[in-house]
Design an enzyme around this catalytic site. Structure first.
Site, PDB file in Angstrom:
ATOM      1  N   GLY A 103     -10.181  -0.034   4.337  1.00 25.09           N
ATOM      2  CA  GLY A 103      -9.573   1.232   4.735  1.00 25.09           C
ATOM      3  C   GLY A 103      -9.341   1.373   6.228  1.00 25.09           C
TER       4      GLY A 103
ATOM      5  N   ARG B 231       0.062   9.615  11.998  1.00 23.57           N
ATOM      6  CA  ARG B 231       1.466   9.660  11.585  1.00 23.57           C
ATOM      7  C   ARG B 231       1.855  11.092  11.212  1.00 23.57           C
ATOM      8  NH1 ARG B 231       2.578   4.798   7.406  1.00 23.57           N
ATOM      9  NH2 ARG B 231       1.358   6.069   5.968  1.00 23.57           N
TER      10      ARG B 231
ATOM     11  N   ASP C 207       6.650   1.624  -3.374  1.00 21.62           N
ATOM     12  CA  ASP C 207       5.662   2.523  -2.761  1.00 21.62           C
ATOM     13  C   ASP C 207       5.913   2.686  -1.263  1.00 21.62           C
ATOM     14  OD1 ASP C 207       4.694  -0.320  -2.980  1.00 21.62           O
ATOM     15  OD2 ASP C 207       3.188   0.392  -1.574  1.00 21.62           O
TER      16      ASP C 207
END
Length: 574
Positions: A170, A227, A326
């Protein structure tokens, strides 16, 4: 497990509590982080995972999992930030100077009134259905409304494990985070729809990565990018629920309704007067009336936004590198900057992705067709959920093709400074560029120096292009002279004065693009603790069409070392 309706009600209560009074402040008044106007519609209106742990697992019947950032942090440091993104959010740029700013945007301190979650989605990877994917290293902090009523999501990439992390940690490393930050802002500077980047911080902790998958992992500096986008929904956000059978098909509709309500509101109030009725030329079922089905109208708009986006990429020579479903934004944004690359030496088969090398599925020349393939997967999802008919799905794909050609032809016509599209002239030009491996960006920028004078001698014709037509023999010079003579005839017939044309061409042909070797130079310095080159590159790329004094070196052709692995090509997980 809570039903979608129950989950929506619970989330609504939570969001109302988290978002304060929900008022929109005076336009243009900058705010502190604590004063931002949060409105967590995604969590409030969509079904969520009842579990909040980050244990990797299948997450069923849910669009998201509430999970908090968990990356280990030790004296995080602010590397670079975007004041233009801060302005979008009504964020006071002085907030970047706060001593706790790096702690907040590394996830070590919670963002006041945020409501963090990771999104569930699936996708086709390299043409093969991969099942559940999801935000494996990205955690949305929440969504806010600015003073203009625009909705913006803030998301930390590299913030730690989520249920969608599978076997990964992660986390993100500094080199990939710099590339993501800079290219997000560089694409915006080029006028191409994209997710944005507010800031980049180092975590102060190391992350282990095997860059080349060759069994030689090493420690690299960890980093996190914030982001920003109006939505991070992807084609795969809908695909995952349609793939799980009848039980989850209703979630496709719920998510589609949510998306249209918040991001395509004009489709909620269509009327017959808008003329959205079309002949398809397919026999008895040849009439498509988009005003009678908002989902069909939505699928067409998604298809057209995607086509327009990819035409823009082709225009500037950008190759995404991983066009899995995706990685396809429902809003038509460039999203997920992994192994991207801008064309240096023009090569239609160029791919910046080492994982893509065997088949070059995602190479530069294939992007338009892959965009259509991905749109087909999206419309199939809507058809599976009984939201659109087969004819409506086909019409959306037809509109993709028409929109792409219209946009691409317009872009190439403007790049050449012409007043009308000339297919033969452009086709011959691209063939010449591929044969001689001409630098794509610099060629079009220099082309504006050609004069519309049919009396220029053969010896002088190539002078304005000598910096890009390198090491070509007599035969190739003749080929270029022949093309230029035809081009000049077109310019003469257009009647546009040279100086006027030059200004117009330079407004669409950038002088500066984010070449991979420029990124690498900034990364090398940053890994030694020097962030000035990252900040300097950002400033240059924010104004790519301008002549910038003392910045000429950023427009140079790549040096020999730029073609080594790890610079010109990267792996999917870089």
């Amino acid at each position: 497990m809570a039903s979608p309706e129950e989950a929506r009600h619970q989330a609504s209560e939570l969001s109302a509590e988290a978002s304060g009074d929900g008022s929109i402040g005076e336009e243009g008044v900058p705010r502190k982080l604590e004063e931002l106007n949060w409105d967590h519609s995604f969590v409030r209106e969509l079904p969520g995972d009842p579990r909040t742990d980050a244990i990797p697992r299948e997450v069923l019947h849910a669009c998201y999992t509430k999970v908090s950032p968990s990356a280990e942090v030790e004296k995080p440091e602010l590397v670079v930030w975007s004041e233009s993104v801060a302005k979008l959010l009504d964020l006071d740029p002085r907030e970047f100077e706060r001593p706790d700013f790096p702690l907040i945007f590394s996830g070590a301190l919670p963002l006041v009134r945020g409501l963090p979650y990771a999104q569930c989605y699936g996708g086709h990877q390299f043409g093969v259905w991969a099942g559940q994917l999801g935000d494996g290293r990205a955690i949305t902090l929440g969504e806010l409304l600015n003073s203009r009523g625009e909705r913006w999501e803030l998301q930390l990439k590299g913030a730690g494990k989520t249920p969608y992390s599978r076997f990964a940690d992660g986390l993100a490393v500094l080199r990939s985070s710099i590339r993501e930050f800079l290219c997000s802002e560089a694409m915006n500077g080029l006028g191409i729809p994209t997710t944005r980047a507010l800031c980049l911080v180092t975590t102060g902790k190391s992350v282990i990565r095997d860059m080349f998958y060759d069994g030689n992992p090493k420690e690299e500096p960890g980093a996190i990018v914030c982001r920003v986008a109006q939505s991070f929904l992807r084609f795969g956000s809908y695909q995952i629920h349609a793939s799980r059978g009848k039980e989850d098909l209703d979630i496709v509709r719920i998510l589609a309704d949510y998306t249209i309500r918040h991001h395509f509101p004009h489709l909620e109030n269509m009327s017959k007067s808008e003329g959205l009725s079309f002949e398809t030329g397919q026999g008895d079922l040849s009439h498509i009336d988009l005003t009678s089905n908002k989902y069909a109208a939505w699928s067409v708009e998604v298809a057209e936004r995607t086509a327009s986006l990819i035409a823009s990429w082709q225009g500037v020579g950008f190759t995404h590198g991983v066009l899995n479903t995706d990685n396809m934004s429902i809003l038509g944004l460039t999203i997920d900057y992994g192994p991207f690359g801008f064309l240096d030496a023009f090569d239609p088969s160029y791919t910046p992705n080492t994982t893509d090398l065997p088949g070059r599925r995602y190479c530069f020349a294939n992007q338009p067709d892959i965009g259509l393939w991905n749109v087909a997967q999206f419309t199939t999802t809507l058809s599976t959920a009984n939201l659109i008919s087969k004819e409506e799905a086909n019409y959306a794909m037809e509109r993709y093709g028409t929109k792409f050609m219209d946009e691409y032809q317009s872009i190439m016509t403007r790049k050449l400074g012409l007043v009308k599209y000339n297919r033969q002239l452009i086709s011959k030009l691209l063939s010449n560029m591929a044969t001689d491996k001409v630098d794509y960006t610099n060629f079009f920028r220099l082309l504006s120096n050609i004069r519309a004078d049919p009396n220029i001698s053969n010896n002088e014709l190539l002078v304005p292009l000598k910096a890009v037509l390198l090491d070509i023999g007599k035969e190739r010079k003749e080929a270029w002279i022949s093309w230029l003579k035809t081009y000049i005839q077109e310019l003469v017939s257009s009647g546009v004065p040279d100086e006027q044309r030059k200004v117009a061409m330079n407004s669409v042909n950038p002088k500066y693009i984010l070449r991979n070797y420029l990124c690498q130079g900034a990364i090398d310095a940053a890994e030694q603790g020097d962030y000035e080159e990252v900040r300097r590159l950002l400033k240059v790329m924010e104004h790519p069409f301008d002549e910038q004094q003392e910045m000429e070196k950023y427009a140079r052709l790549p040096p020999a070392w730029a073609y080594r692995p790890g610079v010109c090509m990267l792996s999917c997980s870089s």
